[in-house]
Write a protein that holds these residues in place. Structure first.
Motif, PDB file in Angstrom:
ATOM      1  N   PHE A  10      57.785  62.103  24.742  1.00  0.00           N
ATOM      2  CA  PHE A  10      58.888  61.416  24.073  1.00  0.00           C
ATOM      3  C   PHE A  10      59.297  62.086  22.761  1.00  0.00           C
ATOM      4  O   PHE A  10      60.294  61.703  22.150  1.00  0.00           O
ATOM      5  CB  PHE A  10      58.517  59.946  23.831  1.00  0.00           C
ATOM      6  CG  PHE A  10      58.635  59.112  25.077  1.00  0.00           C
ATOM      7  CD1 PHE A  10      59.830  58.492  25.401  1.00  0.00           C
ATOM      8  CD2 PHE A  10      57.563  58.970  25.940  1.00  0.00           C
ATOM      9  CE1 PHE A  10      59.949  57.739  26.557  1.00  0.00           C
ATOM     10  CE2 PHE A  10      57.668  58.210  27.094  1.00  0.00           C
ATOM     11  CZ  PHE A  10      58.874  57.594  27.409  1.00  0.00           C
ATOM     12  N   GLU A  11      58.547  63.079  22.348  1.00  0.00           N
ATOM     13  CA  GLU A  11      58.922  63.875  21.176  1.00  0.00           C
ATOM     14  C   GLU A  11      59.598  65.182  21.567  1.00  0.00           C
ATOM     15  O   GLU A  11      59.921  66.008  20.717  1.00  0.00           O
ATOM     16  CB  GLU A  11      57.677  64.170  20.324  1.00  0.00           C
ATOM     17  CG  GLU A  11      56.958  62.941  19.791  1.00  0.00           C
ATOM     18  CD  GLU A  11      57.831  62.117  18.870  1.00  0.00           C
ATOM     19  OE1 GLU A  11      58.622  62.733  18.104  1.00  0.00           O
ATOM     20  OE2 GLU A  11      57.751  60.879  18.900  1.00  0.00           O
ATOM     21  N   GLY A  12      59.787  65.382  22.878  1.00  0.00           N
ATOM     22  CA  GLY A  12      60.443  66.589  23.348  1.00  0.00           C
ATOM     23  C   GLY A  12      59.515  67.779  23.518  1.00  0.00           C
ATOM     24  O   GLY A  12      59.976  68.898  23.747  1.00  0.00           O
ATOM     25  N   LYS A  57      49.128  63.045  28.294  1.00  0.00           N
ATOM     26  CA  LYS A  57      49.900  63.262  27.062  1.00  0.00           C
ATOM     27  C   LYS A  57      51.186  62.438  27.074  1.00  0.00           C
ATOM     28  O   LYS A  57      51.614  61.921  26.040  1.00  0.00           O
ATOM     29  CB  LYS A  57      50.223  64.750  26.904  1.00  0.00           C
ATOM     30  CG  LYS A  57      49.014  65.618  26.574  1.00  0.00           C
ATOM     31  CD  LYS A  57      49.396  67.098  26.509  1.00  0.00           C
ATOM     32  CE  LYS A  57      48.186  67.955  26.175  1.00  0.00           C
ATOM     33  NZ  LYS A  57      48.519  69.405  26.177  1.00  0.00           N
ATOM     34  N   PHE A  58      51.803  62.319  28.254  1.00  0.00           N
ATOM     35  CA  PHE A  58      53.020  61.524  28.356  1.00  0.00           C
ATOM     36  C   PHE A  58      52.740  60.064  28.013  1.00  0.00           C
ATOM     37  O   PHE A  58      53.503  59.420  27.264  1.00  0.00           O
ATOM     38  CB  PHE A  58      53.592  61.642  29.765  1.00  0.00           C
ATOM     39  CG  PHE A  58      54.882  60.902  29.981  1.00  0.00           C
ATOM     40  CD1 PHE A  58      56.090  61.478  29.628  1.00  0.00           C
ATOM     41  CD2 PHE A  58      54.879  59.635  30.521  1.00  0.00           C
ATOM     42  CE1 PHE A  58      57.283  60.798  29.817  1.00  0.00           C
ATOM     43  CE2 PHE A  58      56.066  58.938  30.706  1.00  0.00           C
ATOM     44  CZ  PHE A  58      57.265  59.528  30.361  1.00  0.00           C
ATOM     45  N   ILE A  59      51.652  59.538  28.547  1.00  0.00           N
ATOM     46  CA  ILE A  59      51.283  58.135  28.300  1.00  0.00           C
ATOM     47  C   ILE A  59      50.953  57.929  26.823  1.00  0.00           C
ATOM     48  O   ILE A  59      51.354  56.935  26.201  1.00  0.00           O
ATOM     49  CB  ILE A  59      50.104  57.719  29.179  1.00  0.00           C
ATOM     50  CG1 ILE A  59      50.530  57.676  30.649  1.00  0.00           C
ATOM     51  CG2 ILE A  59      49.547  56.359  28.755  1.00  0.00           C
ATOM     52  CD1 ILE A  59      51.597  56.659  30.974  1.00  0.00           C
ATOM     53  N   ALA A  60      50.232  58.879  26.243  1.00  0.00           N
ATOM     54  CA  ALA A  60      49.897  58.779  24.800  1.00  0.00           C
ATOM     55  C   ALA A  60      51.176  58.755  23.967  1.00  0.00           C
ATOM     56  O   ALA A  60      51.287  57.985  23.003  1.00  0.00           O
ATOM     57  CB  ALA A  60      49.013  59.948  24.390  1.00  0.00           C
ATOM     58  N   SER A  61      52.158  59.557  24.352  1.00  0.00           N
ATOM     59  CA  SER A  61      53.434  59.586  23.649  1.00  0.00           C
ATOM     60  C   SER A  61      54.177  58.264  23.835  1.00  0.00           C
ATOM     61  O   SER A  61      54.782  57.746  22.904  1.00  0.00           O
ATOM     62  CB  SER A  61      54.275  60.756  24.158  1.00  0.00           C
ATOM     63  OG  SER A  61      55.553  60.779  23.571  1.00  0.00           O
ATOM     64  N   LEU A  62      54.129  57.707  25.043  1.00  0.00           N
ATOM     65  CA  LEU A  62      54.760  56.426  25.317  1.00  0.00           C
ATOM     66  C   LEU A  62      54.138  55.307  24.488  1.00  0.00           C
ATOM     67  O   LEU A  62      54.839  54.487  23.885  1.00  0.00           O
ATOM     68  CB  LEU A  62      54.623  56.108  26.811  1.00  0.00           C
ATOM     69  CG  LEU A  62      55.026  54.700  27.249  1.00  0.00           C
ATOM     70  CD1 LEU A  62      56.515  54.448  27.013  1.00  0.00           C
ATOM     71  CD2 LEU A  62      54.694  54.475  28.727  1.00  0.00           C
ATOM     72  N   GLN A  63      52.811  55.314  24.418  1.00  0.00           N
ATOM     73  CA  GLN A  63      52.117  54.264  23.661  1.00  0.00           C
ATOM     74  C   GLN A  63      52.373  54.374  22.154  1.00  0.00           C
ATOM     75  O   GLN A  63      52.446  53.381  21.458  1.00  0.00           O
ATOM     76  CB  GLN A  63      50.616  54.329  23.970  1.00  0.00           C
ATOM     77  CG  GLN A  63      50.269  53.892  25.370  1.00  0.00           C
ATOM     78  CD  GLN A  63      48.783  54.025  25.662  1.00  0.00           C
ATOM     79  OE1 GLN A  63      48.177  55.068  25.379  1.00  0.00           O
ATOM     80  NE2 GLN A  63      48.195  52.989  26.225  1.00  0.00           N
TER      81      GLN A  63
END
Length: 211
Positions: A161-163, A205-211
């Motif tokens: 989510f940070e690109g 990493k995607f899930i960590a960014s989402l959370q």
């Protein structure tokens, strides 16, 4: 309206190249014809009982997602030769070459994706038969109110989510790391269930960014 729902599936772009929802019957929208009636019963723990985030229920949402991917990609691969014969008709030779090059790239991508999806499904077939539902990490997001949006699939996020890039999708020699997505009805609303293999860094990493 009535027993109709809106879907983006197989939607066509409008004059502004935006996807427009189309109206279909809810049975057509919710029916996945990849299984016969007998084998479709494998998903009976998901309905009619409300979703309670039990390990078997979470696994079955992920299993349905990977089965759907195999089904859709198999159909796409069968249709591509016909599409390739039609896509460049009546266009100048330069455009024909561009279209055919695009189709070769797209076909290679679909073929690679199908191979990957079949590999994951084979692993999950064994886990289903052994009732081994513990080889995933999960994030279940619950909410109250009517379940108004439903979806399923095995997506391969390449950016967080940070690109930031978390996995390359252009290199067909690298194994993709999917994130399994499913939705379900709960006692007081709905749930979005996200599952991934704990050894896979990209969805983690995607899930960590989402959370």
């Amino acid at each position: 309206s009535g027993k109709k729902v809106l879907t983006f599936f197989q939607a066509r772009p409008d004059k502004n190249q935006l996807l427009v929802q189309r109206e279909v019957g809810w049975r057509d929208a919710s029916t996945f014809s990849g299984f016969c009636t007998v084998h479709d019963s494998v998903f009976s723990p998901l309905a009619p009982a409300p979703f309670a985030s039990r390990p078997e229920q979470r696994f079955l949402l992920a299993y349905r997602a990977i089965c759907h991917e195999v089904y859709q990609k198999s159909a796409a691969l069968k249709a591509l030769p016909i599409y390739s014969d039609l896509i460049d008709r009546g266009t100048p030779q330069v455009e024909q070459l561009q279209y055919q090059d695009m189709m070769r790239t797209f076909t290679a991508g679909v073929s690679s994706g199908l191979t990957s999806a079949r590999t994951f499904k084979a692993e999950m077939d064994c886990e289903l038969l052994a009732r081994d539902f513990g080889k995933f990490s999960w994030l279940t997001i619950t909410f109250s109110g009517p379940l108004s949006v439903v979806s399923t699939g095995a997506v391969t996020p390449n950016l967080d989510f940070e690109g930031r890039e978390i996995q390359p999708l252009h290199d067909l020699n690298k194994d993709v790391q999917p994130l399994f997505v499913g939705t379900a009805v709960t006692d007081d609303g709905g749930a979005i269930v996200l599952g991934w293999r704990p050894e896979h860094d990209a969805p983690k990493k995607f899930i960590a960014s989402l959370q």
